[in-house]
Every structure is written in C-alpha cells, then in structure tokens.
Scaffold this active site. Structure first.
Site: not given
Length: 443
Positions: A268, A335-336
C-alpha cells in the site's frame, strides 16, 4: 528485511508500556495541520477557483470545472472491463448484505406509567465521501463508504477523488464507474485537504458543492490533517493513518500464507505496517526466509514493499505463548488482525482491540478489502482500542424523545428539584415547580 523484537523471557509490561515497545509508523498530523490551514481557508474564500488552483499545483492538471459531468460517469461504466465490473458488483452485493443488517430501528422504553423515552435513529442529511487517488486507485473504498451511507438512509451523497492528468483531469475511470454502479452522480475532481474543505465550507455556483454534515473516507496525512482542522464543523469517521496488519500465529501457521499477507499490506505505502506476533521461533525463521522470494516476485518493490517491511513500523515480535501474543495484539490494536493459530476461532473470540479480525488460514485481509462483505475503512494507529470501523451506525444519530404526562412528572418532581438544588441550579428546579403552582410533592 524485517526487524525482530524479542519479548520472551521477561514478564510483559502493562498498558502503555507494552504499547510503547511495539512498532509504529511516525504520523504527525499536528505538524501537517499548519500546512493544510491555508489550503482550507483558500477554499473558504475563493471556492471553486481555489480547487482549480490546487489541482494544477498538486495534480498537474488544469481544470475548467471541478464537478464531473454525468456523461463521464456513464462513459466510464460502459468502458469498464467486464471482469472488473462483475467483481465490483459482487463486492457491492456482499457489502449490502452485511450493512443492511446493521440498520437500527426506533425503540420506546416505558420508564413509568405515562413516561416514555424513545430512541430515534436519524441519518445525517448530507455526506461527502473521499476516495484516494495517489499511489493506487481504490474503487473498493468507494463501495465501502457509499454502501453504509446509503443503507443508513443518507439522502445526499457526494464523492471527491483527485484529478488525474492521464484522464484529462477527471478522477480515475474505475472510481467513476464504481460511482455509476452505486448510483452516485455527484462527483468532484478534487483531492487532499482541498476536497475536505470543499465539503466543509461548500462552494457557490452552478457546479458548486453544497456543504456536507460529515466527511468520511481514507486518505493521506493531508486528508487526516484537514479532518482534524474541521472537527466540530463537520463530523468525520477518523483521522486515518498508515495501514496496518498484525498476524498472531503459532507453529500451525503456513509461513507462505503469513509472508504473503505481510507483503499484501506493505504494497500500500512505504509507511504501511506489517507485524507478525508469534511464539514460534521456527515460524519466524520460515516467514523471514519466505519473504525474500515473494518480495522479489511482486510489484512496487523499491518504492513501497521494501521500505514498508524494513521500516520501524514493521517487525516480527517473538513472545513466550499465544496467551502473551493476545496481550501484545490487544496492546497494538491493529487495523487488520489475522489469527492463524490452532483453534483460531476461540483465540479470535478473546481479542478486544482490532479494527477487523480475520480468522484462520482462509480469511486473509485481502478478502476483507474487497469481497468479505465487511467494511475496510478501519481505525489505525492503535485507535481500535476506542473506535470502530465505518458502518451504518457511523451515519446515524440517536435522538432521545422524552414524553411524560403530568402525573409522571409529578411523581418524580421532588427528585428533580433535589438534584437541581444539590448542583446549585435552582432555576432547573423552578422549571419543574412552575408546572405545579409551586406545590411539588415532598417539598
């Protein structure tokens, strides 16, 4: 390529002390705030002209108008690769299933005979949604923002995404096609802090943008800083920081899967965080060995993947046990969070802090990014310890409706007067007494 943090052998510290030991990207929103302030105020005073100037300065595009013509949306959908269209439609279908189930209905509680409190859920009137357009194009983020807003009943939805020079100053055509699939026809070629300012202040003129009550959607540090700047004027979802994955794994995990999942997040952004927490030194070694060929075989190696994996925000964290691993991932608040352990569902059920949890070897984060039905707009930077991901509830406001008749108020009036006097607010009590000619039971 990726560093190690060894927390074995010693008793794990508590709370913030443990969190301070864990890797995290530097993300100074406060410093960025001063840089976005003039951009935001320029939009306030000059409206569309400021947006056009910002597109030329930051995107290298000279715009004639900021609002995207309706025909451009139709053309983008007609030109969309059929396979991509089918994938987007399936992503929308699954997201609607999950988010439709989140709808809330009004509920009335009878507190006493003649006295009720109703909680009524009302959607915000208008939202501005942001879809990034920097290193990658994210039509999936369009879905993740639009679907919960629509399912919440928001009547007015606008979307902004940066102008793209290679597409004649329009946002990326896949973004436009996703908007067309979702029935969103109010789209603006505007990016970064200027786009947030457009939604916050509104811009006049026939192609202008009406002010929004709320702005949601991921973005870079400048978008996060603009959200902070406008907090109080508009509602926001979160100040999204760099994306994160944490994997809690034991010796049962497949190192090929774990390495692939760490790389999937690293692609990302160079600030993306990829963290493995494990009680197995053998797995750690195997994952580290597996990273090299997988990184070599992927894309975006030098500009994203390698900087992300080798940065201070990524690490393999060694712990004594899965029990200690749970404490670490709760302190990290990813977040994940993937759970790749024996009895993964039971381990996942014990997690308290995560934006989203992915259970077992066949629920990678990539599934949640696109087609699980869950939302991928999630809290970052450890904010999962107090915040949730985007959902239908994000776009709803709970309003209490208090309905008491004379008898119900009379029955509790003396308590109201007593508490008002205890807080030295006699007029509060007087407002009750006035309804009973100053004759309050018990007074």
């Amino acid at each position: 390529m990726i560093s190690r943090i060894d927390l074995r052998g010693d008793t794990l510290p508590e709370g913030g002390d443990l969190r301070d030991l864990l890797p995290r990207a530097e993300f100074d929103v406060e410093a960025a705030l001063e840089k976005v302030r003039p951009l935001c105020e320029d939009v306030r005073h000059r409206g569309t002209a400021a947006l056009i100037d910002a597109a030329e300065k930051f995107d290298g595009v000279t715009l004639e108008r900021v609002r995207v013509p309706a025909k451009a949306l139709i053309d983008a959908l007609e030109a969309l690769d059929p396979a991509v269209r089918a994938a987007l439609e399936e992503s929308i279908r699954r997201a609607r299933l999950v988010h439709r189930a989140q709808r809330r209905s009004s509920h009335t509680t009878q507190v006493v005979p003649g006295g009720t409190v109703t909680e009524k859920w009302v959607p915000v009137g208008r939202v501005g949604l942001y879809a990034p357009g920097g290193r990658s194009v994210y039509p999936s983020s369009v879905i993740m923002n639009v679907v919960p807003a629509q399912e919440a009943g928001v009547e007015s939805i606008a979307l902004a995404s940066p102008a793209q020079r290679e597409f004649g100053g329009l946002p990326h055509p896949t973004i436009l096609a996703a908007c067309a699939l979702l029935g969103v026809d109010e789209v603006y070629a505007a990016g970064g802090a200027s786009a947030v300012a457009m939604f916050a202040y509104g811009t006049p003129g026939p192609d202008g943008c009406a002010p929004a009550n709320m702005v949601t959607g991921p973005g870079n540090i400048w978008v996060a800083a603009a959200k902070r700047y406008f907090t109080g004027r508009i509602g926001i979802d979160a100040e999204a920081g760099p994306t994160e994955i944490a994997v809690l794994a034991d010796e049962t995990a497949d190192p090929v899967h774990v390495a692939a999942d760490l790389i999937s997040q690293a692609e990302h952004d160079p600030l993306a965080a990829s963290v493995l927490v494990t009680d197995s030194a053998e797995l750690a070694d195997a994952v580290e060995k597996e990273l090299e060929p997988q990184v070599a075989a992927t894309k975006h190696i030098e500009d994203r993947v390698v900087p992300a994996l080798s940065g201070r925000q990524s690490a393999i964290v060694l712990v004594e046990s899965v029990e200690d691993g749970l404490r670490v991932v709760d302190a990290y608040g990813a977040e994940h969070l993937e759970i790749q352990t024996a009895d993964a569902a039971a381990v996942a059920a014990r997690v308290r802090n995560a934006g989203a949890i992915f259970v077992g070897p066949y629920a990678p984060v990539s599934l949640g990014d696109y087609c699980a039905g869950s939302n991928h707009v999630l809290p970052t930077g450890g904010c999962a310890c107090h915040s949730s991901g985007l959902s239908v509830q994000s776009f709803l406001r709970g309003i209490h409706i208090v309905d008491y008749n004379e008898e119900a108020l009379a029955e509790v009036a003396h308590h109201v007067v007593t508490l008002a006097e205890a807080e030295d607010l006699p007029a509060h009590g007087a407002a009750v007494k006035a309804r009973f000619a100053w004759k309050v039971p018990g007074k």
